[in-house]
Write a protein that holds these residues in place. Structure first.
Motif, PDB file in Angstrom:
ATOM      1  N   GLU A 129      30.637  40.976  46.796  1.00 32.42           N
ATOM      2  CA  GLU A 129      31.615  41.407  47.682  1.00 32.42           C
ATOM      3  C   GLU A 129      32.109  43.050  47.570  1.00 32.42           C
ATOM      4  OE1 GLU A 129      33.218  39.856  50.413  1.00 32.42           O
ATOM      5  OE2 GLU A 129      31.586  38.504  49.860  1.00 32.42           O
ATOM      6  N   GLN A 130      31.418  43.478  46.501  1.00 36.24           N
ATOM      7  CA  GLN A 130      31.590  45.061  46.140  1.00 36.24           C
ATOM      8  C   GLN A 130      33.279  45.296  45.842  1.00 36.24           C
ATOM      9  OE1 GLN A 130      29.823  47.016  49.632  1.00 36.24           O
ATOM     10  NE2 GLN A 130      27.832  47.274  48.505  1.00 36.24           N
ATOM     11  N   LEU A 131      33.730  44.367  45.085  1.00 34.15           N
ATOM     12  CA  LEU A 131      35.082  44.527  44.628  1.00 34.15           C
ATOM     13  C   LEU A 131      34.808  45.463  43.646  1.00 34.15           C
ATOM     14  CD1 LEU A 131      36.113  40.825  44.855  1.00 34.15           C
ATOM     15  CD2 LEU A 131      36.862  42.818  46.509  1.00 34.15           C
ATOM     16  N   PRO A 132      36.012  46.151  43.074  1.00 34.25           N
ATOM     17  CA  PRO A 132      36.185  47.284  42.057  1.00 34.25           C
ATOM     18  C   PRO A 132      35.832  46.743  40.779  1.00 34.25           C
ATOM     19  CG  PRO A 132      38.490  46.597  42.933  1.00 34.25           C
ATOM     20  CD  PRO A 132      37.535  46.185  43.784  1.00 34.25           C
ATOM     21  N   MET A 133      34.938  47.225  40.055  1.00 34.20           N
ATOM     22  CA  MET A 133      34.640  47.034  38.678  1.00 34.20           C
ATOM     23  C   MET A 133      35.364  47.824  37.707  1.00 34.20           C
ATOM     24  SD  MET A 133      31.946  44.631  39.149  1.00 34.20           S
ATOM     25  CE  MET A 133      30.940  44.657  37.708  1.00 34.20           C
ATOM     26  N   ALA A 134      36.719  47.596  37.669  1.00 31.66           N
ATOM     27  CA  ALA A 134      37.514  48.149  36.946  1.00 31.66           C
ATOM     28  C   ALA A 134      38.736  47.306  36.682  1.00 31.66           C
ATOM     29  CB  ALA A 134      38.125  49.636  37.936  1.00 31.66           C
ATOM     30  N   LEU A 135      39.344  47.749  35.474  1.00 32.01           N
ATOM     31  CA  LEU A 135      40.543  47.003  34.961  1.00 32.01           C
ATOM     32  C   LEU A 135      41.750  47.823  35.324  1.00 32.01           C
ATOM     33  CD1 LEU A 135      41.604  44.398  33.315  1.00 32.01           C
ATOM     34  CD2 LEU A 135      41.409  45.980  31.144  1.00 32.01           C
ATOM     35  N   HIS A 136      42.727  47.172  36.168  1.00 33.60           N
ATOM     36  CA  HIS A 136      43.649  47.821  36.405  1.00 33.60           C
ATOM     37  C   HIS A 136      44.839  48.054  35.382  1.00 33.60           C
ATOM     38  CE1 HIS A 136      46.937  49.772  38.829  1.00 33.60           C
ATOM     39  NE2 HIS A 136      47.602  48.817  38.531  1.00 33.60           N
ATOM     40  N   TYR A 149      32.689  44.593  32.861  1.00 30.69           N
ATOM     41  CA  TYR A 149      33.885  43.697  33.578  1.00 30.69           C
ATOM     42  C   TYR A 149      33.382  42.132  33.443  1.00 30.69           C
ATOM     43  CZ  TYR A 149      37.624  42.934  36.757  1.00 30.69           C
ATOM     44  OH  TYR A 149      38.807  42.539  37.420  1.00 30.69           O
ATOM     45  N   ALA A 150      32.015  42.007  33.400  1.00 27.28           N
ATOM     46  CA  ALA A 150      31.847  40.667  33.330  1.00 27.28           C
ATOM     47  C   ALA A 150      32.248  40.038  32.004  1.00 27.28           C
ATOM     48  CB  ALA A 150      30.128  40.392  33.235  1.00 27.28           C
ATOM     49  N   VAL A 151      32.125  40.834  30.824  1.00 27.51           N
ATOM     50  CA  VAL A 151      32.673  40.255  29.716  1.00 27.51           C
ATOM     51  C   VAL A 151      34.121  40.018  29.678  1.00 27.51           C
ATOM     52  CG1 VAL A 151      33.193  40.684  26.990  1.00 27.51           C
ATOM     53  CG2 VAL A 151      30.999  41.334  28.388  1.00 27.51           C
ATOM     54  N   TRP A 156      38.847  36.317  30.140  1.00 29.60           N
ATOM     55  CA  TRP A 156      40.155  36.030  31.119  1.00 29.60           C
ATOM     56  C   TRP A 156      40.174  34.586  31.443  1.00 29.60           C
ATOM     57  CZ3 TRP A 156      43.469  39.215  29.726  1.00 29.60           C
ATOM     58  CH2 TRP A 156      44.551  39.540  30.350  1.00 29.60           C
ATOM     59  N   LEU A 157      39.153  33.905  32.050  1.00 33.38           N
ATOM     60  CA  LEU A 157      38.955  32.731  32.404  1.00 33.38           C
ATOM     61  C   LEU A 157      38.861  31.782  31.476  1.00 33.38           C
ATOM     62  CD1 LEU A 157      38.177  34.148  35.287  1.00 33.38           C
ATOM     63  CD2 LEU A 157      36.972  32.035  35.662  1.00 33.38           C
ATOM     64  N   VAL A 158      38.168  31.976  30.279  1.00 34.74           N
ATOM     65  CA  VAL A 158      38.107  30.918  29.347  1.00 34.74           C
ATOM     66  C   VAL A 158      39.531  30.803  28.408  1.00 34.74           C
ATOM     67  CG1 VAL A 158      37.065  30.608  26.976  1.00 34.74           C
ATOM     68  CG2 VAL A 158      35.483  31.231  28.882  1.00 34.74           C
ATOM     69  N   VAL A 238      42.807  34.240  40.277  1.00 37.04           N
ATOM     70  CA  VAL A 238      43.878  34.980  41.330  1.00 37.04           C
ATOM     71  C   VAL A 238      44.337  36.359  40.822  1.00 37.04           C
ATOM     72  CG1 VAL A 238      46.050  34.996  42.094  1.00 37.04           C
ATOM     73  CG2 VAL A 238      44.624  32.972  42.065  1.00 37.04           C
ATOM     74  N   SER A 239      44.428  36.374  39.475  1.00 38.94           N
ATOM     75  CA  SER A 239      45.040  37.733  39.077  1.00 38.94           C
ATOM     76  C   SER A 239      43.735  38.826  38.840  1.00 38.94           C
ATOM     77  CB  SER A 239      45.424  37.567  37.448  1.00 38.94           C
ATOM     78  OG  SER A 239      44.226  37.313  36.616  1.00 38.94           O
ATOM     79  N   ILE A 240      42.646  38.332  39.008  1.00 35.48           N
ATOM     80  CA  ILE A 240      41.408  39.162  39.089  1.00 35.48           C
ATOM     81  C   ILE A 240      41.061  39.569  40.579  1.00 35.48           C
ATOM     82  CG2 ILE A 240      38.723  39.151  38.781  1.00 35.48           C
ATOM     83  CD1 ILE A 240      39.198  37.399  36.381  1.00 35.48           C
ATOM     84  N   LEU A 241      41.257  38.702  41.256  1.00 38.66           N
ATOM     85  CA  LEU A 241      40.827  38.941  42.691  1.00 38.66           C
ATOM     86  C   LEU A 241      42.275  39.825  43.383  1.00 38.66           C
ATOM     87  CD1 LEU A 241      39.567  35.373  43.920  1.00 38.66           C
ATOM     88  CD2 LEU A 241      38.370  37.661  43.388  1.00 38.66           C
ATOM     89  N   LEU A 242      43.068  39.714  42.776  1.00 34.69           N
ATOM     90  CA  LEU A 242      44.170  40.573  43.528  1.00 34.69           C
ATOM     91  C   LEU A 242      44.431  42.008  42.505  1.00 34.69           C
ATOM     92  CD1 LEU A 242      47.551  38.122  43.567  1.00 34.69           C
ATOM     93  CD2 LEU A 242      46.004  39.215  45.397  1.00 34.69           C
ATOM     94  N   HIS A 243      43.226  42.128  41.548  1.00 36.23           N
ATOM     95  CA  HIS A 243      43.341  43.358  40.890  1.00 36.23           C
ATOM     96  C   HIS A 243      44.585  43.988  40.271  1.00 36.23           C
ATOM     97  CE1 HIS A 243      40.808  46.859  39.457  1.00 36.23           C
ATOM     98  NE2 HIS A 243      41.615  47.791  40.341  1.00 36.23           N
ATOM     99  N   HIS A 244      45.254  42.585  39.697  1.00 39.72           N
ATOM    100  CA  HIS A 244      46.195  42.955  38.881  1.00 39.72           C
ATOM    101  C   HIS A 244      46.143  42.107  37.508  1.00 39.72           C
ATOM    102  CE1 HIS A 244      48.822  45.409  41.339  1.00 39.72           C
ATOM    103  NE2 HIS A 244      48.554  44.771  42.395  1.00 39.72           N
ATOM    104  N   GLU A 245      44.921  42.170  36.951  1.00 43.32           N
ATOM    105  CA  GLU A 245      44.401  41.216  35.904  1.00 43.32           C
ATOM    106  C   GLU A 245      45.690  41.065  34.782  1.00 43.32           C
ATOM    107  OE1 GLU A 245      40.835  43.660  37.447  1.00 43.32           O
ATOM    108  OE2 GLU A 245      43.100  44.000  36.883  1.00 43.32           O
ATOM    109  N   LEU A 246      45.858  42.220  34.092  1.00 44.66           N
ATOM    110  CA  LEU A 246      46.666  42.360  32.917  1.00 44.66           C
ATOM    111  C   LEU A 246      48.219  41.834  33.271  1.00 44.66           C
ATOM    112  CD1 LEU A 246      45.622  45.589  31.522  1.00 44.66           C
ATOM    113  CD2 LEU A 246      44.644  43.393  30.893  1.00 44.66           C
ATOM    114  N   SER A 247      48.585  41.918  34.528  1.00 45.28           N
ATOM    115  CA  SER A 247      50.008  41.447  34.861  1.00 45.28           C
ATOM    116  C   SER A 247      50.069  39.789  34.279  1.00 45.28           C
ATOM    117  CB  SER A 247      50.114  41.410  36.575  1.00 45.28           C
ATOM    118  OG  SER A 247      49.443  40.630  36.947  1.00 45.28           O
ATOM    119  N   LEU A 248      48.775  39.304  34.357  1.00 44.73           N
ATOM    120  CA  LEU A 248      48.954  37.711  33.791  1.00 44.73           C
ATOM    121  C   LEU A 248      49.567  37.490  32.571  1.00 44.73           C
ATOM    122  CD1 LEU A 248      48.547  34.749  34.534  1.00 44.73           C
ATOM    123  CD2 LEU A 248      46.216  35.035  34.185  1.00 44.73           C
ATOM    124  N   LEU A 249      49.393  38.411  31.736  1.00 43.40           N
ATOM    125  CA  LEU A 249      49.839  38.419  30.339  1.00 43.40           C
ATOM    126  C   LEU A 249      51.479  38.288  30.482  1.00 43.40           C
ATOM    127  CD1 LEU A 249      47.769  41.176  28.721  1.00 43.40           C
ATOM    128  CD2 LEU A 249      47.589  38.852  28.448  1.00 43.40           C
TER     129      LEU A 249
END
Length: 318
Positions: A129-136, A149-151, A156-158, A238-249
């Motif tokens: 889907e060419q989503l950003p390969m970047a951690l916000h 980002y794959a790592v 994150w999921l595990v 969900v946190s990844i697809l919203l590109h707010h990954e670290l907010s889950l912490l």
């Protein structure tokens, strides 16, 4: 629509599922290492996550098709895929426990392998889907990671699927916490105009609130690994697809604390022979201190609500 529909489906069919499991004498086997007073919960039907997973899938698809009859977005499909895959992994684990009448299910490597496969498929869709390969990183912007980002997605999921699984030790605890966290991300998704993700989140919330009617103390049914692994994996996705990954912490702070308590307990015992907590995960520590399950639930839900509200405020303020 997804919230109300998920609630109605779960409330309507859960009594039948409970009767079915009771008729087959398929109930939860309680850990011998857990609090002794939990032994009375032995035999309570488990795998209740099966029904709310079905409710989530049905209401997500029905609502998505109602809004866009000819085009359901790939992000919707990947969220449902993660939910179902991790749920199936948990159901396999629960089934082994029920069949052998023990509390040990899948081997750790088997569960880990399934979780990694799900994370890699999420990464493949993400790149397709060419989503950003970047951690916000809040306050610092995007940190471009390329293939790394794959790592991150795997970790994150595990990590969060296991974190939610560890937290699921008291009646209603995860049902309430996950409802709060998914509500937070549903609001964020709506504000970002990612309506498909918002639909999924509110379908989860409605289904969990319906489940909580039967899962609060004294629980008539448990979600099992079926439900907890599915919720943790979906929350991370969900946190990844919203590109707010670290907010889950922060939004999922209780899940983080529960996991950290187990890690610290194990490390301390191996290094010093002493325990930091009376029992881990930390909700058992408070039980051993004399707190009731309701007091722990309400306290943890309150903390979860505060972190969710402040987390959403921080995201939307930026």
């Amino acid at each position: 629509m997804p919230l109300l529909g998920g609630f109605i489906i779960t409330v309507a069919f859960m009594p039948s599922l409970i009767r079915y499991f009771r008729a087959r004498h398929e109930g939860q086997m309680i850990r011998e290492e857990g609090p002794t007073w939990h032994e009375k919960k032995s035999g309570t039907p488990t795998m209740g996550g099966l029904l709310y997973i079905i409710a989530i899938v049905v209401m997500t698809l029905v609502t998505s098709w109602a809004l866009a009859p000819h085009h359901v977005l790939s992000t919707t499909w990947i969220l449902l895929f993660i939910l179902v895959l991790y749920g199936a992994l948990g159901a396999w684990d629960d089934s082994i426990k029920l069949f052998h009448r023990q509390n040990e299910g899948l081997k750790a490597w088997q569960k880990l392998l399934g979780q990694i496969v799900g994370a890699l498929i999420l990464f493949w869709v993400y790149t397709h889907e060419q989503l950003p390969m970047a951690l916000h990183v809040p306050g610092l912007g995007d940190w471009h990671m390329s293939g790394w980002y794959a790592v991150f997605i795997i970790i994150w999921l595990v990590g969060f699927s296991n974190a939610v699984n560890l937290t699921d030790g008291l009646d209603g605890l995860v049902s309430g916490l996950a409802s709060i966290a998914f509500t937070a991300y549903g609001i964020v998704a709506y504000q970002q105009h990612q309506i498909n993700i918002a639909i999924f989140c509110f379908a989860v919330v409605g289904s969990l609130l319906g489940f909580l009617i039967f899962n609060h103390k004294p629980a008539k049914i448990f979600m099992g690994d079926t439900g907890s692994l599915a919720l943790g994996g979906a929350l991370a996705a969900v946190s990844i697809l919203l590109h707010h990954e670290l907010s889950l912490l922060w939004i999922g702070l209780i899940f983080v604390i529960e996991t950290a308590s187990v890690m610290l307990q194990v490390a301390s015992f191996k290094l010093t022979g002493k325990r930091i907590f009376l029992m881990s995960p930390i909700h058992h520590h408070f039980e051993m201190k004399g707190w009731s399950e309701w007091k722990i639930d309400l306290t943890f839900w309150g903390i979860g609500l505060v972190t969710a509200l402040t987390g959403v405020w921080a995201i939307l303020a930026n």
